[in-house]
Design an enzyme around this catalytic site. Structure first.
Site, short mmCIF file in Angstrom:
data_model
loop_
_atom_site.label_atom_id
_atom_site.label_comp_id
_atom_site.label_asym_id
_atom_site.label_seq_id
_atom_site.Cartn_x
_atom_site.Cartn_y
_atom_site.Cartn_z
N SER A 63 -4.49 8.23 -8.85
CA SER A 63 -3.44 7.23 -9.00
C SER A 63 -3.97 6.07 -9.83
O SER A 63 -5.17 5.80 -9.84
CB SER A 63 -3.03 6.71 -7.62
OG SER A 63 -2.15 5.59 -7.74
N TYR A 77 -4.27 3.75 0.80
CA TYR A 77 -3.93 4.59 -0.34
C TYR A 77 -4.94 4.38 -1.48
O TYR A 77 -5.43 5.34 -2.08
CB TYR A 77 -2.51 4.27 -0.82
CG TYR A 77 -2.01 5.13 -1.95
CD1 TYR A 77 -1.57 6.42 -1.71
CD2 TYR A 77 -1.96 4.64 -3.25
CE1 TYR A 77 -1.09 7.22 -2.74
CE2 TYR A 77 -1.48 5.43 -4.29
CZ TYR A 77 -1.05 6.72 -4.02
OH TYR A 77 -0.59 7.50 -5.05
#
Length: 166
Positions: free
Chosen positions: A56, A69
């Site tokens: 990401s 995350y």
């Protein structure tokens, strides 16, 4: 192998429970490790293979209240680089893709829960004012698995419409 898993439980670090933190890391990082561990013996026996891990842009530019995350996707990058070092000399190429704002149910649900205008979010996450598509991520994965990228190893390819360039 394309390792594509991602969940996010938002919140400030002091409000996240250990269970929440572990759940995000278990799915996002442990899942990459488990799948890689399962296929590597087969790839080693053939002296050939390609692994693409979905990380990401958060691994490069964390967003507020996304510590679990961000940590998990940093872990994905670390696993990618370590596996490239370990298995590249054996004919197994390992790379990552770091998507930006991709139009997925996860992103749509997050915007809805937070009452965010999708166009405002797209403008913030992209230089071209739109979200990416899953097909654009798939195309990047196909390129990383093709002979056209034969000299690319241990790399994190940002597919983010220039988000990280800002």
């Amino acid at each position: 192998l394309v390792n594509n898993a991602g969940i996010n439980i938002r919140g400030p670090i002091e409000e996240l429970t250990l269970e929440q933190f572990r759940k995000v890391n278990s799915i996002n990082t442990d899942g990459v490790w488990l799948c890689t561990r399962a296929v590597v013996p087969h790839m080693k026996s053939r002296k050939y293979g390609k692994i693409v891990n979905i990380a990401s842009t958060n691994a490069f530019r964390p967003q507020p209240h996304q510590a679990s995350y961000t940590a998990a996707k940093h872990g994905v990058l670390g696993l990618t680089r370590a596996a490239a070092i370990d298995y590249g000399p054996l004919g197994i190429r390992v790379n990552a893709i770091s998507p930006g704002g991709i139009d997925t149910p996860m992103l749509r649900n997050a915007m809805e829960r937070r009452g965010r205008d999708p166009q405002d979010v797209a403008n913030r996450l992209s230089l071209i004012g739109r979200f990416g598509t899953p097909e654009e991520i798939a195309a990047a994965a196909l390129w990383l698995c093709s002979d056209a990228s034969s000299y690319t190893m241990g790399h994190a390819l940002a597919v983010d419409a220039g988000y990280l360039a800002r």
